[in-house]
Design a protein around this motif. Structure first.
Motif, short mmCIF file in Angstrom:
data_model
loop_
_atom_site.label_atom_id
_atom_site.label_comp_id
_atom_site.label_asym_id
_atom_site.label_seq_id
_atom_site.Cartn_x
_atom_site.Cartn_y
_atom_site.Cartn_z
N UNK A 192 -1.98 -14.45 -15.19
CA UNK A 192 -2.96 -14.08 -14.17
C UNK A 192 -2.55 -14.50 -12.77
N UNK A 193 -1.38 -15.10 -12.61
CA UNK A 193 -0.92 -15.55 -11.30
C UNK A 193 -0.49 -14.36 -10.45
N UNK A 194 -0.81 -14.41 -9.16
CA UNK A 194 -0.42 -13.35 -8.23
C UNK A 194 0.50 -13.90 -7.15
N UNK A 195 1.41 -13.05 -6.71
CA UNK A 195 2.34 -13.38 -5.62
C UNK A 195 2.24 -12.28 -4.57
N UNK A 196 1.99 -12.66 -3.32
CA UNK A 196 1.86 -11.66 -2.27
C UNK A 196 3.25 -11.30 -1.73
N UNK A 197 3.48 -10.00 -1.49
CA UNK A 197 4.77 -9.53 -0.99
C UNK A 197 4.71 -9.00 0.43
N UNK A 198 3.54 -8.59 0.89
CA UNK A 198 3.45 -7.96 2.21
C UNK A 198 3.08 -8.97 3.29
N UNK A 199 3.24 -8.54 4.55
CA UNK A 199 3.02 -9.42 5.68
C UNK A 199 1.56 -9.63 6.01
N UNK A 200 1.31 -10.56 6.92
CA UNK A 200 -0.06 -10.96 7.23
C UNK A 200 -0.79 -9.93 8.08
N UNK A 201 -0.09 -9.15 8.89
CA UNK A 201 -0.74 -8.25 9.84
C UNK A 201 -0.37 -6.80 9.61
N UNK A 202 -0.36 -6.39 8.36
CA UNK A 202 -0.07 -5.00 8.05
C UNK A 202 -0.84 -4.58 6.81
N UNK A 213 13.12 -1.77 -12.99
CA UNK A 213 12.31 -2.96 -12.74
C UNK A 213 12.79 -3.84 -11.61
N UNK A 214 13.83 -3.42 -10.88
CA UNK A 214 14.42 -4.27 -9.86
C UNK A 214 13.82 -4.08 -8.47
N UNK A 215 13.09 -2.99 -8.25
CA UNK A 215 12.61 -2.68 -6.90
C UNK A 215 11.21 -2.08 -6.94
N UNK A 216 10.53 -2.22 -5.82
CA UNK A 216 9.23 -1.58 -5.62
C UNK A 216 9.29 -0.80 -4.31
N UNK A 217 8.92 0.46 -4.36
CA UNK A 217 8.74 1.25 -3.14
C UNK A 217 7.28 1.17 -2.74
N UNK A 218 7.03 1.24 -1.44
CA UNK A 218 5.66 1.23 -0.94
C UNK A 218 5.63 1.91 0.42
N UNK A 219 4.43 2.11 0.94
CA UNK A 219 4.24 2.77 2.24
C UNK A 219 3.59 1.79 3.20
N UNK A 234 8.37 4.83 4.30
CA UNK A 234 8.61 4.39 2.92
C UNK A 234 9.59 3.22 2.96
N UNK A 235 9.24 2.15 2.26
CA UNK A 235 10.07 0.94 2.18
C UNK A 235 10.38 0.62 0.73
N UNK A 236 11.47 -0.12 0.54
CA UNK A 236 11.85 -0.61 -0.79
C UNK A 236 12.10 -2.11 -0.69
N UNK A 237 11.58 -2.85 -1.67
CA UNK A 237 11.75 -4.30 -1.67
C UNK A 237 11.97 -4.79 -3.10
N UNK A 238 12.53 -6.00 -3.22
CA UNK A 238 12.61 -6.66 -4.52
C UNK A 238 11.26 -7.29 -4.84
N UNK A 239 10.87 -7.37 -6.10
CA UNK A 239 9.55 -7.91 -6.45
C UNK A 239 9.50 -9.43 -6.45
N UNK A 244 13.16 -9.23 1.73
CA UNK A 244 13.14 -8.36 2.91
C UNK A 244 13.07 -6.91 2.47
N UNK A 245 12.08 -6.19 2.97
CA UNK A 245 11.93 -4.78 2.62
C UNK A 245 12.83 -3.92 3.49
N UNK A 246 13.40 -2.89 2.89
CA UNK A 246 14.29 -1.98 3.61
C UNK A 246 13.57 -0.66 3.86
N UNK A 247 13.60 -0.22 5.12
CA UNK A 247 13.00 1.06 5.47
C UNK A 247 13.92 2.18 5.01
#
Length: 658
Positions: A192-202, A213-219, A234-239, A244-247
């Motif tokens: 049930x543990x959660x880890x935040x991946x996104x920034x504070x002001x977005x 299973x190595x990457x997550x894409x997001x908008x 569209x960005x891609x990051x490791x979970x 660091x997310x790549x645009x």
């Protein structure tokens, strides 16, 4: 064999559709195939008249025999957006049966049983997707709002003040944006543990986990001033936390706008992504959405199957050699397969159909959600001739349902305009009918060959229904849509009136008994029409506006206004041009019913209130109806019933009941 108001259907006598039938309609949505393709899970929306709420449950239907079963049964709550765990033995879904007014993720065995909550996000969950290992979930959760404190009696003190410093400070369904963000988390299903991946002001939307299973894409929007643009990327990051997310996208415009509800889709080898892309920011949403494919190794982008039509929900085929997507055509939307090398587009469905969603299993089976004018959306099995898997609404087999006739009209300047015409059962064409002209929202949208309860009801009451797709509509390409860019109420009004003239000329529409109505941009266009032409005996303007000076900063579209119209203080002429129904309200003689939704930040009640007040001032018959606590899409069953009844009452009053 026909009689007055009745029609033979098989061995049974069909009856006209009735006002009470609005509460019998069931809404199928969100089909998801099991990993082995043996079953389809979906959400079924119904109406609980006891609690006066729209609710939904999760159902599963067998691919082989079409037998369906109800997996959840919470009469006063809802479950939706089912997703199979990768092993196929359980389903996760969103649920508001949480006891604290939030939405959380729940899990149930595929065979049914007790529901279990996966983690608990204080602000609630907006979206989620399984990791391929079935042990993790990527989710989007809302920051919790400040909680009112208690006094010595245990009663709530007043809520804290709302403090905002963003340009985009409100959004329909999310209320005022006072610091709460949509964040990307990884949930460990076991702990049930959660880890935040996104920034504070977005804000972050639409996560999509790569098959390896190595990457997550997001908008997200990570430009210098994101609230003032439509520049989604569209960005891609490791979970992992801190990665660091790549645009991946490069356009200074909308890449995978969350409004399109289509998450980026990974190729089976995890080396490519496909998503939707609109045009540059300056065209807002007028340019048709295209598919973009990114090769993640080389960074190369391509636009396979590029045509002057909008794509929806692009997906990779299980073998990674082709793409699937829904493609909008004039008055129809079909499923297609696209070869990314040759750009060849092969349509898998055709005819008078409106496809809305679909899913693909690893074995190539496709579950397609589509409907037509006499069939609400149902799930069909493909490939091959579409086979009904789960339809619901079987009671409609004993109800008279009308098909629409396609009209093609040429306006004064030669522009080809399309419309759909429905007439009552048994109409012989020998005498004109009282006619309701329906105008769609958007404006970049269109009427299609789809089931529309209100049209069926109007026809059952003796009205002809004329649905117009004027310039500004989708389905006809970029130039047709952008013809009204920064010029609302000009070409589209001309097109509406040209279609009305044609309906009169062919003897269907009674020129003395014409009405017009629509909601959202359809309400706005209704106001333009009655301020331009006095022939209409009645109008219904829902969730509309006419004083665009008064909408800036009141609705959620300030950024779009500035892109398309400029600012009210610098571009006064542009705002005045698109506000003529309000500033020339003395031209309006049509009795008009205004309707709005109290908590709507999309098209706030201020727009209807201003027009209602203006018509009261000029002495034109009018009425204002406000639906409490509703956002732009109303959901309360009694309100939906009341809305439809008031439509009929207003039209009957001023057109003479057919």
């Amino acid at each position: 064999e026909k009689t007055v108001g009745l029609m033979m259907v098989g061995d049974a006598m069909a009856r006209p559709i009735a006002l009470d039938d609005i509460n019998r309609l069931e809404d199928v949505s969100g089909p998801r195939l099991s990993p082995d393709g043996s079953a389809v899970a979906y959400s079924l929306g119904t109406r609980n008249l006891d609690s006066d709420a729209s609710v939904s449950d999760i159902w599963v239907v067998s691919w082989a025999d079409g037998k369906r079963r109800k997996l959840t049964d919470t009469a006063f709550n809802s479950e939706w957006q089912p997703q199979w765990r990768p092993d196929g033995k359980a389903l996760a879904f969103l649920s508001d049966d949480t006891g604290d007014d939030t939405t959380q993720i729940k899990l149930v065995a595929a065979s049914g049983g007790k529901l279990r909550t996966l983690g608990r996000m204080p602000g609630g969950v907006e979206d989620f997707v399984w990791a391929p290992d079935g042990k993790r979930i990527a989710l989007i959760a809302t920051d919790p709002a400040p909680v009112a404190t208690k006094d010595s009696r245990g009663e709530d003190r007043p809520a804290p003040p709302i403090e905002i410093d963003r340009f985009q400070f409100k959004e329909d369904g999310r209320d005022y944006l006072a610091g709460q963000r949509l964040r990307l988390y990884i949930l460990d299903v076991v702990s049930g543990k959660t880890t935040v991946l996104s920034g504070a002001d977005e804000d972050v939307w639409l996560p999509s986990w790569s098959p390896d299973g190595k990457s997550i894409a997001f908008v997200a929007k990570r430009n210098a001033d994101p609230d003032r643009t439509i520049d989604f990327d569209v960005y891609v990051t490791s979970p992992q936390a801190g990665a660091t997310a790549r645009r991946i996208s490069t356009l200074k415009g909308a890449d995978n706008d969350p409004y399109w509800e289509a998450r980026p889709d990974w190729s089976p080898d995890s080396r490519k992504l496909v998503w939707l892309q609109s045009g540059a920011d300056k065209w807002v949403n007028y340019e048709p959405w295209q598919m973009v494919v990114a090769d993640l190794d080389s960074g190369k982008l391509s636009t396979p199957g590029r045509i002057d039509r909008s794509y929806y929900h692009p997906r990779w085929s299980p073998d990674g050699n082709s793409l699937y997507a829904l493609i909008e055509q004039p008055e129809n939307t079909w499923l297609a397969r696209i070869d990314p090398l040759s750009d060849e587009v092969e349509y898998l469905t055709s005819g008078k159909r409106f496809a809305l969603q679909y899913d693909i299993a690893a074995n190539g089976r496709i579950a397609l959600l589509q409907g037509d004018e006499q069939t609400p959306h149902a799930i069909y099995a493909l490939p091959g001739e579409p086979r009904v898997l789960s339809a619901h609404n079987e009671w409609l087999r004993d109800v008279q349902l009308r098909e629409s006739r396609d009209l093609v009209v040429h306006g004064a300047d030669g522009t080809e305009i399309h419309a759909l015409l429905s007439t009552p059962a048994g109409y012989d064409g020998k005498s004109p009918l009282p006619t309701i002209v329906r105008l769609h929202g958007g404006p970049v949208y269109q009427f299609s060959h789809e089931f529309m309860y209100d049209w069926q009801l109007y026809a059952a009451h003796g009205y002809a229904v004329l649905g117009v797709n004027p310039r500004g509509s989708s389905g006809r390409g970029f130039d047709f849509a952008r013809a009204i860019f920064a010029d609302w109420g000009n070409h589209d009004v001309q097109d509406v009136l040209a279609v009305v003239d044609h309906a009169i000329e062919i003897g269907v529409a009674d020129p003395q008994r014409l009405a017009v109505g629509g909601r959202s941009y359809g309400g706005i266009l209704t106001n333009y029409v009655i301020a331009s032409d006095r022939r209409f005996a009645a109008a219904v303007s829902e969730a509309g506006s006419s004083n665009m000076f008064g909408m800036y900063g009141v609705d959620q579209y300030s950024a779009a206004y500035e892109i398309e119209l400029g600012t009210p203080w610098h571009d006064t002429d542009a705002y005045m041009r698109v506000s003529y129904p309000f500033f020339h309200v003395d031209r309006i003689v049509t009795p008009t019913l205004f309707m709005c939704l109290q908590s709507d930040f999309n098209v706030p009640c201020a727009g209807s209130e201003q027009m209602y007040q203006a018509l009261r001032s000029t002495g034109i018959a009018t009425r204002l109806i406000i639906y409490p606590g509703q956002n732009h899409q109303p959901t309360v069953p009694s309100y939906l019933y009341h809305r439809q009844k008031r439509h009929l009452d207003w039209y009957d009053r001023y057109l003479g009941k057919p």
